[in-house]
Write a protein that holds these residues in place. Structure first.
Motif, PDB file in Angstrom:
ATOM      1  N   PHE A  39       4.355  -2.959  -0.178  1.00 37.04           N
ATOM      2  CA  PHE A  39       3.810  -2.951  -1.675  1.00 37.04           C
ATOM      3  C   PHE A  39       2.552  -3.716  -1.440  1.00 37.04           C
ATOM      4  O   PHE A  39       2.665  -4.915  -1.508  1.00 37.04           O
ATOM      5  CB  PHE A  39       4.736  -2.927  -2.889  1.00 37.04           C
ATOM      6  CG  PHE A  39       5.544  -1.879  -3.051  1.00 37.04           C
ATOM      7  CD1 PHE A  39       5.308  -1.195  -4.311  1.00 37.04           C
ATOM      8  CD2 PHE A  39       6.723  -1.519  -2.066  1.00 37.04           C
ATOM      9  CE1 PHE A  39       6.353  -0.261  -4.640  1.00 37.04           C
ATOM     10  CE2 PHE A  39       7.588  -0.441  -2.623  1.00 37.04           C
ATOM     11  CZ  PHE A  39       7.106   0.105  -3.848  1.00 37.04           C
ATOM     12  N   THR A  40       1.468  -3.282  -1.911  1.00 44.09           N
ATOM     13  CA  THR A  40       0.488  -4.246  -1.921  1.00 44.09           C
ATOM     14  C   THR A  40      -0.708  -3.441  -2.510  1.00 44.09           C
ATOM     15  O   THR A  40      -0.912  -2.334  -2.712  1.00 44.09           O
ATOM     16  CB  THR A  40      -0.134  -4.300  -0.267  1.00 44.09           C
ATOM     17  OG1 THR A  40      -1.347  -5.164  -0.307  1.00 44.09           O
ATOM     18  CG2 THR A  40      -0.593  -3.043   0.416  1.00 44.09           C
ATOM     19  N   THR A  41      -1.744  -4.259  -2.779  1.00 43.66           N
ATOM     20  CA  THR A  41      -3.400  -3.859  -3.189  1.00 43.66           C
ATOM     21  C   THR A  41      -4.023  -3.602  -2.437  1.00 43.66           C
ATOM     22  O   THR A  41      -5.195  -3.233  -2.635  1.00 43.66           O
ATOM     23  CB  THR A  41      -3.505  -4.938  -4.368  1.00 43.66           C
ATOM     24  OG1 THR A  41      -4.032  -6.100  -3.871  1.00 43.66           O
ATOM     25  CG2 THR A  41      -2.667  -5.111  -5.481  1.00 43.66           C
ATOM     26  N   ASP A  42      -3.934  -4.016  -1.058  1.00 41.35           N
ATOM     27  CA  ASP A  42      -5.064  -4.236  -0.124  1.00 41.35           C
ATOM     28  C   ASP A  42      -4.527  -3.122   0.970  1.00 41.35           C
ATOM     29  O   ASP A  42      -3.817  -2.999   1.793  1.00 41.35           O
ATOM     30  CB  ASP A  42      -4.800  -5.668   0.726  1.00 41.35           C
ATOM     31  CG  ASP A  42      -5.572  -5.903   1.689  1.00 41.35           C
ATOM     32  OD1 ASP A  42      -6.554  -4.938   2.038  1.00 41.35           O
ATOM     33  OD2 ASP A  42      -5.898  -6.669   2.111  1.00 41.35           O
ATOM     34  N   ALA A  43      -5.805  -2.111   0.807  1.00 44.42           N
ATOM     35  CA  ALA A  43      -5.739  -0.758   1.680  1.00 44.42           C
ATOM     36  C   ALA A  43      -5.987  -1.054   3.101  1.00 44.42           C
ATOM     37  O   ALA A  43      -5.170  -0.527   3.751  1.00 44.42           O
ATOM     38  CB  ALA A  43      -6.703   0.137   1.076  1.00 44.42           C
ATOM     39  N   GLU A  44      -6.578  -2.182   3.470  1.00 44.61           N
ATOM     40  CA  GLU A  44      -6.915  -2.577   4.829  1.00 44.61           C
ATOM     41  C   GLU A  44      -5.545  -3.109   5.430  1.00 44.61           C
ATOM     42  O   GLU A  44      -5.250  -2.747   6.678  1.00 44.61           O
ATOM     43  CB  GLU A  44      -8.015  -3.680   4.743  1.00 44.61           C
ATOM     44  CG  GLU A  44      -8.365  -3.838   6.475  1.00 44.61           C
ATOM     45  CD  GLU A  44      -9.856  -4.663   6.427  1.00 44.61           C
ATOM     46  OE1 GLU A  44      -9.873  -5.332   7.490  1.00 44.61           O
ATOM     47  OE2 GLU A  44     -10.201  -4.963   5.229  1.00 44.61           O
ATOM     48  N   ALA A  45      -4.968  -3.827   4.570  1.00 36.70           N
ATOM     49  CA  ALA A  45      -3.526  -4.540   4.921  1.00 36.70           C
ATOM     50  C   ALA A  45      -2.575  -3.243   5.311  1.00 36.70           C
ATOM     51  O   ALA A  45      -1.962  -3.244   6.213  1.00 36.70           O
ATOM     52  CB  ALA A  45      -3.242  -5.643   4.071  1.00 36.70           C
ATOM     53  N   ALA A  46      -2.577  -2.414   4.435  1.00 39.88           N
ATOM     54  CA  ALA A  46      -1.611  -1.263   4.513  1.00 39.88           C
ATOM     55  C   ALA A  46      -1.981  -0.540   5.680  1.00 39.88           C
ATOM     56  O   ALA A  46      -1.016  -0.221   6.347  1.00 39.88           O
ATOM     57  CB  ALA A  46      -1.858  -0.428   3.428  1.00 39.88           C
ATOM     58  N   CYS A  47      -3.272  -0.316   6.233  1.00 41.44           N
ATOM     59  CA  CYS A  47      -3.754   0.644   7.361  1.00 41.44           C
ATOM     60  C   CYS A  47      -3.220  -0.112   8.483  1.00 41.44           C
ATOM     61  O   CYS A  47      -2.955   0.628   9.543  1.00 41.44           O
ATOM     62  CB  CYS A  47      -4.883   1.023   7.276  1.00 41.44           C
ATOM     63  SG  CYS A  47      -5.602   2.169   5.705  1.00 41.44           S
ATOM     64  N   ALA A  48      -3.378  -1.510   8.277  1.00 45.49           N
ATOM     65  CA  ALA A  48      -3.202  -2.353   9.560  1.00 45.49           C
ATOM     66  C   ALA A  48      -1.789  -2.486  10.138  1.00 45.49           C
ATOM     67  O   ALA A  48      -1.358  -2.878  10.937  1.00 45.49           O
ATOM     68  CB  ALA A  48      -4.025  -3.524   9.601  1.00 45.49           C
ATOM     69  N   ALA A  49      -0.803  -2.216   9.043  1.00 46.23           N
ATOM     70  CA  ALA A  49       0.516  -2.491   9.179  1.00 46.23           C
ATOM     71  C   ALA A  49       1.106  -1.784  10.410  1.00 46.23           C
ATOM     72  O   ALA A  49       0.790  -0.695  10.684  1.00 46.23           O
ATOM     73  CB  ALA A  49       1.260  -2.102   7.978  1.00 46.23           C
ATOM     74  N   PRO A  50       1.732  -2.587  11.414  1.00 45.87           N
ATOM     75  CA  PRO A  50       2.240  -1.817  12.524  1.00 45.87           C
ATOM     76  C   PRO A  50       3.458  -0.800  12.369  1.00 45.87           C
ATOM     77  O   PRO A  50       3.789  -0.145  13.437  1.00 45.87           O
ATOM     78  CB  PRO A  50       2.478  -2.918  13.642  1.00 45.87           C
ATOM     79  CG  PRO A  50       2.951  -4.158  12.537  1.00 45.87           C
ATOM     80  CD  PRO A  50       2.019  -3.924  11.392  1.00 45.87           C
ATOM     81  N   ALA A  51       4.208  -0.992  11.299  1.00 44.54           N
ATOM     82  CA  ALA A  51       5.251  -0.335  10.766  1.00 44.54           C
ATOM     83  C   ALA A  51       5.510  -0.066   9.560  1.00 44.54           C
ATOM     84  O   ALA A  51       4.930  -0.891   8.820  1.00 44.54           O
ATOM     85  CB  ALA A  51       6.560  -0.768  11.791  1.00 44.54           C
ATOM     86  N   GLY A  52       6.248   0.856   9.082  1.00 44.98           N
ATOM     87  CA  GLY A  52       6.733   0.995   7.901  1.00 44.98           C
ATOM     88  C   GLY A  52       5.889   1.830   6.788  1.00 44.98           C
ATOM     89  O   GLY A  52       5.193   2.702   7.327  1.00 44.98           O
ATOM     90  N   THR A  53       6.217   1.865   5.595  1.00 52.16           N
ATOM     91  CA  THR A  53       5.599   2.865   4.742  1.00 52.16           C
ATOM     92  C   THR A  53       4.944   1.956   3.692  1.00 52.16           C
ATOM     93  O   THR A  53       5.630   0.957   3.071  1.00 52.16           O
ATOM     94  CB  THR A  53       6.719   3.694   4.051  1.00 52.16           C
ATOM     95  OG1 THR A  53       7.634   4.506   5.042  1.00 52.16           O
ATOM     96  CG2 THR A  53       5.906   4.759   2.906  1.00 52.16           C
ATOM     97  N   SER A  54       3.685   2.183   3.616  1.00 53.80           N
ATOM     98  CA  SER A  54       2.772   1.236   2.586  1.00 53.80           C
ATOM     99  C   SER A  54       2.640   1.999   1.199  1.00 53.80           C
ATOM    100  O   SER A  54       2.279   2.952   1.074  1.00 53.80           O
ATOM    101  CB  SER A  54       1.351   0.841   3.265  1.00 53.80           C
ATOM    102  OG  SER A  54       1.922  -0.067   4.199  1.00 53.80           O
ATOM    103  N   VAL A  55       2.672   1.222   0.048  1.00 52.73           N
ATOM    104  CA  VAL A  55       2.575   1.859  -1.111  1.00 52.73           C
ATOM    105  C   VAL A  55       1.461   0.848  -1.767  1.00 52.73           C
ATOM    106  O   VAL A  55       1.589  -0.007  -2.060  1.00 52.73           O
ATOM    107  CB  VAL A  55       3.818   1.768  -2.079  1.00 52.73           C
ATOM    108  CG1 VAL A  55       3.569   2.629  -3.472  1.00 52.73           C
ATOM    109  CG2 VAL A  55       5.078   2.488  -1.310  1.00 52.73           C
ATOM    110  N   LEU A  56       0.278   1.801  -2.035  1.00 58.41           N
ATOM    111  CA  LEU A  56      -0.862   1.103  -2.649  1.00 58.41           C
ATOM    112  C   LEU A  56      -0.939   0.958  -4.104  1.00 58.41           C
ATOM    113  O   LEU A  56      -0.413   2.167  -4.567  1.00 58.41           O
ATOM    114  CB  LEU A  56      -2.047   1.519  -2.148  1.00 58.41           C
ATOM    115  CG  LEU A  56      -2.545   1.270  -0.674  1.00 58.41           C
ATOM    116  CD1 LEU A  56      -3.670   2.104  -0.364  1.00 58.41           C
ATOM    117  CD2 LEU A  56      -2.831  -0.247  -0.774  1.00 58.41           C
TER     118      LEU A  56
END
Length: 534
Positions: free
Chosen positions: A295-312
Motif C-alpha cells: 500500500f503506497t501513494t508512490d506509483a513509481e515505487a509500486a511499479c518498481a517493486a520486484p514482487a507482490g500486488t501494489s495498491v495505490l
C-alpha cells in the motif's frame, strides 16, 4: 486586471501559504526581492544546499510546500545534492532560481544557465523556464500543485531577471484534490488475504507518518494482532517503538530482509518501497510463494517493486477502509501476540565514551516532546536501540543517503515548530557538509541542540570496510576538527565532552538552554556493525 509578474507571484504565495522564503540571494534574484513585503519572512542560508535542506525540513514538518529562491547556474548546482535528497524525502518544494535577462541569453552571459530547466532533472517532479515573462506566475502555480500531489516532491521554475516587472494577468485561484482513493476491489482482495493468513507481518515506512495515517496503522495492526517492522532506511517514524506489536527494524540487506520475512505467510508493506537495499545479495522471498501486499501513494515505487500486488492510494483513506473490510470477528484473537521485543541492557559508562552510552544518556536528557533529527549513519542501529521513537512526527532523517541534509533540515523543522525543542544528532563527517546552517539557527534564535558524535572519521565507511572485506581505504580518518570553535565562530555556544562523568551535565544544560547549543562528544572509535544477518 493586469498586474506585474512579481505582484502576481507574491499574491499567489500568500494564497498558498508560502510566505516564508528560503534563499541565498544574488544579482539575478534582486528584482524579485526588491522592497520585500513586510508580511513575508526571508530565511537566509549561507550556501544553497543549506537553503534547500532548511526548506525540506520546514515542508516535512508542516505538511505544506515550502518556497525556495536560489541563485542562477552555479547556485542551483550547489543545491543539487539536497534537491536529490528532497526528491527521496518526498518533500514538497517550489524551487525558483534566477536567470540572466532574456536578451542576454543567446550570447552565453555571465551567470546565464544553458538549459536551466534541465539542470535539476530528473530529481524534480516538474521543471520549466517559461517561454514568456507573463507565463511565470502560472508556471509557479502549476509547480505548487505538482509539488503537493502524492507523492510529494520538489519542483523547479527558472525565472529570467527581467521577467519580474513585466505585465501579466493575475493567477486564477483553483484547487486540485491531493488525495486518491484506493481501488475497492483490490482492498477487498487484500482484506480477504489478511483474514486468511495464519501468521502475517506488517512492514511500515515513512509515508505513514507523512500522511498522518499512524493511528489508522496502529488500529489495523491491533485488529490483526500482527507484528510490525520498520522498513529499511525509513526517514520518519513508521510505528510507535514502545508498542507491544513493534518488532524492530529491517536492515537494507537482501538476505537479512528475506530471512526475517520468510517466517510469515503474508507480508503487508505500508508506506514504503519493496524494499530499499544498500548491499548486494539474494532475497529469496521474491521467488517464494509468500504473498506481498503493498500500500503506497508512490506509483513509481509500486511499479518498481520486484514482487507482490501494489495498491495505490492515500493511506489515510486506504488503511481505515482495509480495516473495515476485515471480518467482524477479532482476527488477532486467533493467534498469540508476538513475544516482547528484547530491549538492550543500559550501556555502562567508560572512557573513551561508548557511542551507545552517549545515545542512552541523550535519550534521557531530551524533553519528551522533542523532535530528533539524525545524520549519523554508522550509529543508526545503536540509536534505534537506545532512543526509541514513540510519538508521531518525532523523528526525521534523510532518505537519500546523501550527507549534508540533517543540520539544515533540523533548522527548517525548528522554524516550522517554534515551540518544540529540536535535537540534531550528527556525525563528525556529516557535520562538515553544511555547518553554515548553525549561523541561520543563531540568527533565528531557534530552540536547537546539536550533538556531534566525534569518532574521528567516517564511521560508516569503516563499517563498510568490514562488510565488503576491503582494507587500507584512504580518506576515512578525520583529525584536527574543532567543532566547538566552529560553532562559536558563528555565534553558537558549544562544549566538548571527552569523559563519561561530564556527559549528563553537558547534555542537560544544552537541552534546557534557550537558543541553539552544540555539544561535541568524543566517542570510542570502535567500528559498529551495520548489517546483521537477521
Amino acid at each position: 486586471m493586469t498586474t506585474t509578474v512579481r505582484q502576481a507571484v507574491l499574491d499567489l504565495l500568500r494564497e498558498t501559504g508560502m510566505t516564508t522564503v528560503f534563499g541565498n540571494p544574488g544579482s539575478t534574484e534582486m528584482p524579485f526581492l526588491d522592497r520585500f513585503p513586510a508580511d513575508f519572512r526571508y530565511v537566509l542560508g549561507l550556501q544553497e544546499a543549506c537553503v534547500v535542506g532548511m526548506a525540506d525540513g520546514f515542508a516535512r514538518a508542516t505538511g505544506r510546500a515550502a518556497f525556495v529562491n536560489l541563485h542562477s547556474a552555479a547556485g542551483v548546482g550547489h543545491a543539487l545534492g539536497n534537491v536529490f535528497t528532497a526528491w527521496r524525502n518526498q518533500a514538497p518544494l517550489v524551487i525558483t532560481a534566477g536567470q540572466q535577462q532574456r536578451a542576454l541569453l543567446p550570447n552565453h552571459p555571465f551567470l546565464g544557465a544553458v538549459e536551466a530547466a534541465s539542470f535539476p532533472k530528473p530529481y524534480v517532479k516538474f521543471s520549466i523556464e517559461p517561454a514568456r515573462a507573463e507565463d511565470v506566475p502560472a508556471a509557479i502555480a502549476q509547480a505548487w500543485q505538482v509539488a503537493m500531489q502524492r507523492p510529494w516532491g520538489p519542483t523547479f521554475v527558472s525565472v529570467p531577471a527581467d521577467d519580474w516587472g513585466a505585465p501579466c494577468q493575475p493567477v486564477i485561484p483553483r484547487r486540485v484534490a491531493p488525495a486518491m482513493a484506493p481501488d475497492p476491489a483490490l482492498l477487498a482482495e487484500a482484506a480477504a488475504a489478511l483474514a486468511g493468513a495464519r501468521n502475517p507481518v506488517l512492514v511500515a515506512g515513512p509515508e505513514v507518518d507523512q500522511e498522518g495515517a499512524g493511528p489508522a496503522l496502529v488500529a489495523l495492526a491491533e485488529r490483526l494482532g500482527a507484528p510490525v517492522l520498520t522498513s529499511p532506511f525509513a526517514a520518519r517514524i513508521a510505528f510507535p517503538e514502545d508498542h507491544p506489536l513493534f518488532a524492530g527494524f529491517l536492515p537494507a540487506a537482501p538476505q537479512a530482509v528475506s530471512d526475517r520475512l520468510m517466517r510469515h505467510d503474508l507480508v503487508l508493506v505500508v508506506g514504503a518501497p519493496v524494499f530499499t537495499f544498500h548491499v548486494g545479495g539474494e532475497a529469496a522471498i521474491f521467488r517464494s510463494a509468500i504473498p506481498i501486499w503493498h500500500f503506497t501513494t508512490d506509483a513509481e515505487a509500486a511499479c518498481a517493486a520486484p514482487a507482490g500486488t501494489s495498491v495505490l492510494g492515500a493511506l489515510g483513506l486506504a488503511l481505515p477502509a482495509l480495516t473495515a473490510a476485515l471480518p467482524a470477528a477479532p482476527i488477532g484473537a486467533r493467534r498469540p501476540l508476538p513475544a516482547p521485543r528484547p530491549r538492550p541492557a543500559p550501556p555502562e559508562p567508560a572512557d573513551p565514551i561508548p557511542a551507545e552510552y552517549l545515545l542512552h544518556r541523550l535519550h534521557h536528557a531530551m524533553p519528551a516532546e522533542a523532535v530528533l533529527v539524525e545524520e549519523a549513519p554508522s550509529h543508526r542501529p545503536a540509536m534505534q536501540a537506545q532512543m526509541p521513537r514513540v510519538r508521531w512526527g518525532s523523528f526525521f532523517t534523510m532518505a537519500s543517503g546523501g550527507l549534508g541534509y540533517s543540520l539544515p533540515g533540523a533548522v527548517g523543522i525548528a522554524l516550522a515548530q517554534p515551540g518544540t525543542p529540536v535535537v540534531c544528532l550528527i556525525g563528525d563527517g556529516s557535520m562538515m557538509y553544511a555547518p553554515q546552517a548553525l549561523w541561520t539557527a543563531v540568527q533565528q534564535g531557534l530552540n536547537l541542540t546539536v550533538i556531534v558524535i566525534n569518532n574521528g572519521g567516517y564511521g560508516a565507511m569503516r563499517s563498510f570496510g568490514q562488510v565488503l572485506q576491503v582494507r587500507d581505504v584512504p580518506g576515512i580518518d578525520l583529525s584536527g576538527l574543532d567543532f566547538v570553535s566552529l560553532a562559536r565562530g558563528m555565534g553558537c555556544p558549544g562544549v566538548q565532552v571527552t569523559r563519561a562523568a561530564d556527559l549528563d551535565a553537558a547534555l542537560a544544560e544544552a537541552c534546557a538552554a534557550p537558543g541553539p547549543r552544540l555539544v561535541e562528544v568524543v566517542v570510542d572509535a570502535a567500528v559498529p556493525t551495520l548489517y546483521h544477518k537477521s
